[in-house]
Design a protein around this motif. Structure first.
Motif, PDB file in Angstrom:
ATOM      1  N   ALA A   1     -42.108  36.099  93.820  1.00 49.09           N
ATOM      2  CA  ALA A   1     -43.647  36.117  94.046  1.00 49.09           C
ATOM      3  C   ALA A   1     -44.401  35.514  92.778  1.00 49.09           C
ATOM      4  O   ALA A   1     -45.145  36.153  92.201  1.00 49.09           O
ATOM      5  N   LEU A   2     -44.096  34.315  92.409  1.00 52.55           N
ATOM      6  CA  LEU A   2     -44.552  33.517  90.940  1.00 52.55           C
ATOM      7  C   LEU A   2     -46.133  33.674  91.266  1.00 52.55           C
ATOM      8  O   LEU A   2     -46.546  33.813  90.055  1.00 52.55           O
ATOM      9  N   ALA A   3     -46.573  33.189  92.283  1.00 50.04           N
ATOM     10  CA  ALA A   3     -48.181  32.878  92.422  1.00 50.04           C
ATOM     11  C   ALA A   3     -48.923  34.094  92.055  1.00 50.04           C
ATOM     12  O   ALA A   3     -49.851  34.277  91.466  1.00 50.04           O
ATOM     13  N   ALA A   4     -48.184  35.262  92.882  1.00 51.62           N
ATOM     14  CA  ALA A   4     -49.030  36.352  92.851  1.00 51.62           C
ATOM     15  C   ALA A   4     -48.779  36.995  91.371  1.00 51.62           C
ATOM     16  O   ALA A   4     -49.996  37.608  90.840  1.00 51.62           O
ATOM     17  N   ASP A   5     -47.973  36.962  90.539  1.00 45.92           N
ATOM     18  CA  ASP A   5     -47.664  37.411  89.316  1.00 45.92           C
ATOM     19  C   ASP A   5     -48.631  36.530  88.336  1.00 45.92           C
ATOM     20  O   ASP A   5     -49.168  36.996  87.725  1.00 45.92           O
ATOM     21  N   ILE A   6     -48.812  35.398  88.626  1.00 43.92           N
ATOM     22  CA  ILE A   6     -49.625  34.620  87.820  1.00 43.92           C
ATOM     23  C   ILE A   6     -51.099  34.801  87.914  1.00 43.92           C
ATOM     24  O   ILE A   6     -51.871  35.126  87.247  1.00 43.92           O
ATOM     25  N   GLU A   7     -51.622  35.203  89.439  1.00 42.41           N
ATOM     26  CA  GLU A   7     -52.778  35.538  89.580  1.00 42.41           C
ATOM     27  C   GLU A   7     -53.163  37.082  89.044  1.00 42.41           C
ATOM     28  O   GLU A   7     -54.365  37.283  88.520  1.00 42.41           O
ATOM     29  N   ASP A   8     -52.097  37.757  88.881  1.00 45.22           N
ATOM     30  CA  ASP A   8     -52.153  39.079  88.318  1.00 45.22           C
ATOM     31  C   ASP A   8     -52.349  39.172  86.768  1.00 45.22           C
ATOM     32  O   ASP A   8     -53.277  39.612  86.138  1.00 45.22           O
ATOM     33  N   VAL A   9     -51.778  38.015  86.082  1.00 44.77           N
ATOM     34  CA  VAL A   9     -51.942  38.056  84.519  1.00 44.77           C
ATOM     35  C   VAL A   9     -53.372  37.318  84.266  1.00 44.77           C
ATOM     36  O   VAL A   9     -53.945  37.523  83.288  1.00 44.77           O
ATOM     37  N   ASP A  10     -53.611  36.615  85.373  1.00 42.76           N
ATOM     38  CA  ASP A  10     -55.033  35.806  84.957  1.00 42.76           C
ATOM     39  C   ASP A  10     -55.953  36.932  84.936  1.00 42.76           C
ATOM     40  O   ASP A  10     -56.802  36.975  84.119  1.00 42.76           O
ATOM     41  N   ARG A  11     -56.020  37.720  86.135  1.00 41.21           N
ATOM     42  CA  ARG A  11     -57.046  38.944  86.110  1.00 41.21           C
ATOM     43  C   ARG A  11     -56.927  39.891  84.938  1.00 41.21           C
ATOM     44  O   ARG A  11     -57.742  40.353  84.591  1.00 41.21           O
ATOM     45  N   ALA A  12     -55.544  39.957  84.615  1.00 40.25           N
ATOM     46  CA  ALA A  12     -55.438  40.926  83.345  1.00 40.25           C
ATOM     47  C   ALA A  12     -55.802  40.190  81.999  1.00 40.25           C
ATOM     48  O   ALA A  12     -55.757  41.116  80.994  1.00 40.25           O
ATOM     49  N   GLY A  13     -56.330  39.032  81.953  1.00 37.36           N
ATOM     50  CA  GLY A  13     -56.910  38.716  80.730  1.00 37.36           C
ATOM     51  C   GLY A  13     -56.195  37.610  80.090  1.00 37.36           C
ATOM     52  O   GLY A  13     -56.233  37.185  78.743  1.00 37.36           O
ATOM     53  N   ALA A  14     -55.242  36.939  80.577  1.00 38.71           N
ATOM     54  CA  ALA A  14     -54.319  36.007  79.940  1.00 38.71           C
ATOM     55  C   ALA A  14     -54.935  34.958  79.672  1.00 38.71           C
ATOM     56  O   ALA A  14     -56.175  34.720  80.391  1.00 38.71           O
ATOM     57  N   ASP A  15     -54.703  34.239  78.507  1.00 38.84           N
ATOM     58  CA  ASP A  15     -55.566  32.981  78.220  1.00 38.84           C
ATOM     59  C   ASP A  15     -54.987  31.623  78.707  1.00 38.84           C
ATOM     60  O   ASP A  15     -55.534  30.855  79.254  1.00 38.84           O
ATOM     61  N   TRP A  16     -53.585  31.487  78.367  1.00 36.03           N
ATOM     62  CA  TRP A  16     -52.901  30.608  79.016  1.00 36.03           C
ATOM     63  C   TRP A  16     -51.687  31.058  79.819  1.00 36.03           C
ATOM     64  O   TRP A  16     -51.175  32.418  79.483  1.00 36.03           O
TER      65      TRP A  16
END
Ligand code: DX5
Ligand code: ZN
Length: 214
Positions: free
Chosen positions: A15-30
């Motif tokens: 579920a790679l896209a979902a995990d990427i969306e999750d860390v995006d929301r969580a404040g990741a920069d890159w």
């Protein structure tokens, strides 16, 4: 304030896209994307098709770390797949100056990574051309490894080299074993971009995990 770049090596590949969306929301920069070919490093991860499949999941910078042999042969495919910046290993490039300029001429910021045993002298003649230097703080290939403490001295020496040449704008990135304990040590030693796989993706609360690194 350090740039936090979660490595999807430790994300849920189902579920790679979902995990990427999750860390995006969580404040990741890159988003740090660890490409491994099973030859330069003993592990094999993913290539351009997976990167383009998740490209639309976030607008965050795709920070592509090529742990592959002969990266010059496939850099165009990583750019087409959506890479925003590309880092190659000095140890994988017979003609490092040419590869760095290949990335820059394609309009992307260029980074060079050094394995723990590789001296900083390997990049001294391309330092002026770089946007980023990646100091590996583990031997590349797997997430969840132990931080190599001798990296701290290497980081301090690199920061001094950059300062002496008026290259303070060059990002100093660290990758491997970065967590709430090691993050302050590497930042104090000069790192400003922190890659973290396990320290982010093994936690339910990704926002708290990212905040703990800052
Ligand atoms: C090279 C990879 C890993 C990964 C980070 O092995 O680049 O270092 O990104 O792994 P963690 O943060 O889980 O040590
Ligand atoms: Zn990496």
């Amino acid at each position: 304030m350090a740039i936090i770049a979660p490595s999807i090596l430790s994300a849920n590949f189902a579920a790679l896209a979902a995990d990427i969306e999750d860390v995006d929301r969580a404040g990741a920069d890159w988003i740090h994307i660890d490409v491994m070919d099973g030859r330069f490093v003993p592990n094999l991860t993913f290539g351009p098709p997976v990167i383009s499949a998740v490209r639309s999941a976030t607008k965050l910078t795709f920070d592509v770390h090529l742990m592959i042999e002969k990266p010059e042969l496939s850099i165009p495919s990583y750019i087409a797949a959506g890479a925003d910046r590309i880092t190659v290993h000095a140890e994988a490039c017979v003609h490092l100056h040419r590869v760095v300029h290949m990335i820059k001429e394609a309009g992307l910021p260029a980074g060079v990574a050094l394995n723990p045993a590789t001296p900083l002298s390997a990049i001294e003649h391309v330092l002026e051309d770089l946007d980023l230097v990646l100091i590996m703080t583990v031997n590349p290939g797997f997430g969840g490894q132990k931080f190599i403490t001798s990296s701290l001295e290497k980081l301090r020496t690199l920061r001094a080299m950059l300062k002496q040449r008026g290259l303070d704008h060059v990002h100093v990135q660290v990758d491997g074993g970065i967590n709430a304990e090691t993050a302050p040590l590497v930042v104090e030693a000069g790192a400003n971009v922190l890659v973290a796989g396990n320290a982010v993706f093994t936690h339910q609360d990704r926002a708290a995990a990212i905040a703990a690194l800052r």
